[in-house]
Scaffold this active site. Structure first.
Site, mmCIF file in Angstrom:
data_model
loop_
_atom_site.group_PDB
_atom_site.id
_atom_site.type_symbol
_atom_site.label_atom_id
_atom_site.label_comp_id
_atom_site.label_asym_id
_atom_site.label_seq_id
_atom_site.Cartn_x
_atom_site.Cartn_y
_atom_site.Cartn_z
ATOM 1 N N GLU A 63 -19.160 21.526 -15.427
ATOM 2 C CA GLU A 63 -19.371 20.175 -15.960
ATOM 3 C C GLU A 63 -18.522 19.140 -15.215
ATOM 4 O O GLU A 63 -18.973 18.039 -14.917
ATOM 5 C CB GLU A 63 -19.045 20.143 -17.455
ATOM 6 C CG GLU A 63 -20.056 20.907 -18.279
ATOM 7 C CD GLU A 63 -19.604 21.053 -19.720
ATOM 8 O OE1 GLU A 63 -20.251 20.489 -20.592
ATOM 9 O OE2 GLU A 63 -18.589 21.734 -19.969
ATOM 10 N N SER A 87 0.826 -1.218 0.000
ATOM 11 C CA SER A 87 0.000 0.000 0.000
ATOM 12 C C SER A 87 0.853 1.258 0.000
ATOM 13 O O SER A 87 0.325 2.366 0.023
ATOM 14 C CB SER A 87 -0.944 0.002 1.212
ATOM 15 O OG SER A 87 -0.209 -0.192 2.408
ATOM 16 N N LYS A 135 -8.397 2.965 1.413
ATOM 17 C CA LYS A 135 -7.609 4.185 1.262
ATOM 18 C C LYS A 135 -7.713 4.904 -0.077
ATOM 19 O O LYS A 135 -7.992 6.099 -0.120
ATOM 20 C CB LYS A 135 -6.138 3.900 1.570
ATOM 21 C CG LYS A 135 -5.967 3.556 3.019
ATOM 22 C CD LYS A 135 -4.561 3.334 3.437
ATOM 23 C CE LYS A 135 -4.584 2.810 4.849
ATOM 24 N NZ LYS A 135 -5.401 1.560 4.997
ATOM 25 N N LYS A 160 -16.749 29.240 -29.069
ATOM 26 C CA LYS A 160 -17.248 28.580 -27.856
ATOM 27 C C LYS A 160 -16.594 29.087 -26.575
ATOM 28 O O LYS A 160 -15.420 29.393 -26.529
ATOM 29 C CB LYS A 160 -16.995 27.063 -27.939
ATOM 30 C CG LYS A 160 -17.792 26.344 -28.993
ATOM 31 C CD LYS A 160 -19.283 26.259 -28.688
ATOM 32 C CE LYS A 160 -19.579 25.320 -27.551
ATOM 33 N NZ LYS A 160 -19.352 23.914 -27.916
ATOM 34 N N GLN A 164 -7.396 -2.437 3.877
ATOM 35 C CA GLN A 164 -6.432 -1.605 3.165
ATOM 36 C C GLN A 164 -7.082 -0.946 1.939
ATOM 37 O O GLN A 164 -6.628 0.098 1.473
ATOM 38 C CB GLN A 164 -5.237 -2.467 2.729
ATOM 39 C CG GLN A 164 -4.154 -1.710 1.995
ATOM 40 C CD GLN A 164 -2.891 -2.549 1.859
ATOM 41 O OE1 GLN A 164 -2.188 -2.795 2.830
ATOM 42 N NE2 GLN A 164 -2.605 -3.021 0.663
ATOM 43 N N HIS A 189 -40.225 21.754 -12.580
ATOM 44 C CA HIS A 189 -40.188 20.922 -13.801
ATOM 45 C C HIS A 189 -39.413 21.622 -14.919
ATOM 46 O O HIS A 189 -39.660 21.377 -16.094
ATOM 47 C CB HIS A 189 -41.596 20.588 -14.296
ATOM 48 C CG HIS A 189 -42.494 20.062 -13.223
ATOM 49 N ND1 HIS A 189 -42.630 18.727 -12.948
ATOM 50 C CD2 HIS A 189 -43.272 20.719 -12.329
ATOM 51 C CE1 HIS A 189 -43.480 18.568 -11.935
ATOM 52 N NE2 HIS A 189 -43.869 19.762 -11.539
ATOM 53 N N TYR A 246 -9.413 -7.090 12.281
ATOM 54 C CA TYR A 246 -8.744 -6.581 11.082
ATOM 55 C C TYR A 246 -8.693 -7.645 9.993
ATOM 56 O O TYR A 246 -8.440 -8.818 10.249
ATOM 57 C CB TYR A 246 -7.307 -6.120 11.402
ATOM 58 C CG TYR A 246 -6.601 -5.576 10.163
ATOM 59 C CD1 TYR A 246 -6.755 -4.253 9.790
ATOM 60 C CD2 TYR A 246 -5.828 -6.410 9.349
ATOM 61 C CE1 TYR A 246 -6.154 -3.758 8.638
ATOM 62 C CE2 TYR A 246 -5.216 -5.927 8.195
ATOM 63 C CZ TYR A 246 -5.386 -4.592 7.851
ATOM 64 O OH TYR A 246 -4.799 -4.117 6.702
ATOM 65 N N SER A 299 -12.999 25.915 -27.219
ATOM 66 C CA SER A 299 -13.113 24.681 -27.989
ATOM 67 C C SER A 299 -11.919 24.585 -28.923
ATOM 68 O O SER A 299 -11.417 25.597 -29.406
ATOM 69 C CB SER A 299 -14.415 24.704 -28.782
ATOM 70 O OG SER A 299 -14.305 23.851 -29.904
HETATM 71 N N1 ARG Z 1 -1.298 -1.342 5.058
HETATM 72 C C1 ARG Z 1 -2.230 -1.852 5.992
HETATM 73 C C2 ARG Z 1 -3.596 -1.185 5.778
HETATM 74 O O1 ARG Z 1 -3.650 -0.244 5.097
HETATM 75 C C3 ARG Z 1 -1.763 -1.587 7.385
HETATM 76 C C4 ARG Z 1 -2.232 -2.582 8.388
HETATM 77 C C5 ARG Z 1 -1.587 -3.875 8.134
HETATM 78 N N2 ARG Z 1 -1.934 -4.836 9.118
HETATM 79 C C6 ARG Z 1 -1.777 -6.140 8.902
HETATM 80 N N3 ARG Z 1 -2.143 -6.927 9.840
HETATM 81 N N4 ARG Z 1 -1.327 -6.600 7.769
HETATM 82 O O2 ARG Z 1 -4.578 -1.626 6.274
#
Ligand code: ARG
Length: 461
Positions: free
Chosen positions: A289, A22, A324, A282, A321, A155, A316, A276
């Protein structure tokens, strides 16, 4: 080294390494990750879990890493997976094996929850500031055009004459709700999760309140399992962003229509319009938009996030992940859109003659004619019927309501008297003098209130 592969015999497959990393997108959390680590290290020192001196060395090392990243000298490594391991690994390079003590009483699961919360707290404050800037633009435009009359639509058909300022203040109300939505969610974000460990809490005498105070949180999470798996605060931000974008998109649609030659109500400033590549005449409303178009991706990000979260078992899971990229995109899209949109609104000009003549539409006062009869004792439904017939007659004769003679009016009801010819756009507007109505007295009061609220908002540089 921040190695998580002690139990493995093989290296990770290279494609998997890229697939699961990530670092490409979570690097934007670096400053929060470092703040969080600094608070955590100080707490470990204060509690005697590591020595005060060790804590100090770790904190200094973390500051060095932060400076390196800020200067653009940090080398992010995908084999180190994410921002947490990248920073920790660099800490090893800076201060040696002592770096290995930082992760005592902590897991990446509570660490990433903390980082995201710190990030969102900042993103809320910026969103509120920008929405208030947008309010300033809307209220300013309304104040500058306080006498301008436009047709109000239902309308998309001309319905009743209104003040442009009244119409614009409708957007101010939406923005006020947006601001309060962002304010309200803060209480759910402002909760400190560190100390939850991987999911069950940690077996050290930590001081969670201290960490919360260091990082400016007003409370600590009550359940370690919830703390590492909760992403509601991202859903709340994403959904408030979706609503705010929806508001901008509706406004965008009107700006696009109103700036067309067919309407000609407004002109977008050259600085906010595009040309344009083929048609030299234009002037295109691209900002509006794009705001309308980008609303779709903010909705998409919200649905994506909700879908990621549904069916996730506690606690978890790596699925988390996936919160994000879409979320960061939502924040970037919302903030850039509100900022540019506010600029477009505060610089656009209104063609008051055009809007006034559109408001002089032949049958736009039909409701006022019906109200006239109601004033003489006719039940509203019956008055509606009579005026419906009158309008049909006028349309057939190709006349506007003002062009009908008193005799023609009286053919439809003997209650019409000469003063029916006095109905006018101005009278129609002035007559709607109820709280929340379009009469100038009401609109001026609403504008004053809006302006006072804006003046009362503290300005953050
Ligand atoms: N990069 C992970 C995320 O965004 C961080 C947490 C990772 N935790 C794990 N147990 N692999 O969620």
């Amino acid at each position: 080294m921040s190695d998580t592969r002690g139990r493995f015999e093989k290296e990770m497959n290279e494609k998997v390494e890229t697939y699961q990393a990530s670092i490409f997108f979570d690097r934007r959390l670096f400053v929060y990750d470092i703040y969080g680590s600094i608070a955590h290290a100080k707490m470990l020192g204060k509690q005697g879990i590591i020595t005060e001196q060790e804590a100090e060395l770790i904190v200094n090392g973390l500051q060095m890493v932060r400076e390196e990243i800020e200067k653009g000298e940090f080398e992010f490594k995908k084999e180190l997976e994410d921002i947490h391991l990248n920073i920790e690994n660099r800490l090893f390079e800076k201060i040696g094996d002592l770096a290995g003590k930082l992760h005592t009483a902590r897991s990446r699961n509570d660490q990433v929850a903390l980082d995201m919360r710190l990030y969102v707290k900042g993103a809320i404050v910026i969103a509120i500031d920008m929405l208030i800037e947008m309010e300033r633009a809307v209220v300013g435009l309304a104040e500058d055009n306080v006498d301008v009359v436009i047709p109000g639509y239902t309308h998309l058909q001309r319905a009743q004459p209104i003040l442009l300022a009244h119409h614009l203040l409708a957007y101010y109300e939406m923005l006020e709700r947006d601001v309060s939505r962002f304010q309200d969610m803060m209480k759910h974000v402002d909760v400190m999760p560190l100390g939850s460990g991987a999911l069950a809490g940690v077996p050290y005498p930590i001081d969670r309140e201290f960490v919360a105070k260091e990082l400016g949180f007003s409370s600590i999470s009550r359940n370690s399992i919830d703390a590492v798996s909760d992403r509601d605060f991202l859903v709340e931000y994403s959904s408030a962003a979706a609503v705010a974008m929806m508001h901008l998109s509706r406004f965008a649609e009107e700006i696009i229509l109103w700036s067309s030659q067919e309407f000609g109500f407004i002109e977008i400033d050259d600085a906010y319009a595009t040309g344009s590549s083929i048609m030299p005449q234009k002037k295109n409303p691209d900002v509006a938009e794009l705001a309308r178009g980008k609303t779709g991706r903010v909705y998409g990000n919200l649905i994506g996030l909700l879908t990621t979260l549904k069916s996730l078992p506690l606690a978890y899971n790596k699925d988390l992940q996936e919160d994000k990229e879409g979320f960061f995109d939502t924040v970037d899209t919302l903030l850039s859109t509100v900022e540019v949109f506010a600029g477009m609104v505060s610089t656009l000009t209104v063609n008051a003659d055009r809007t006034r003549s559109a408001a002089d539409s032949p049958y736009i006062l039909a409701t006022d004619v019906a109200d006239y009869l109601v004033g003489r004792g006719v039940p509203f439904r019956e008055a509606h019927q009579i005026v419906g017939n009158l309008v049909k007659y006028a349309v057939d004769k190709n006349k506007s309501l003002n062009e009908l003679s008193i005799e023609e009016y009286q053919n439809f009801s003997s209650l019409f008297e000469k003063d029916i010819c006095d109905i006018s756009v101005e009278k129609s507007i002035n007559g709607r003098n109820v709280p929340g109505g379009t009469a100038p007295e009401q609109v001026e009061a609403a504008l004053k209130l809006a302006r006072e609220r804006l003046n009362g908002r503290e300005k953050r540089g």
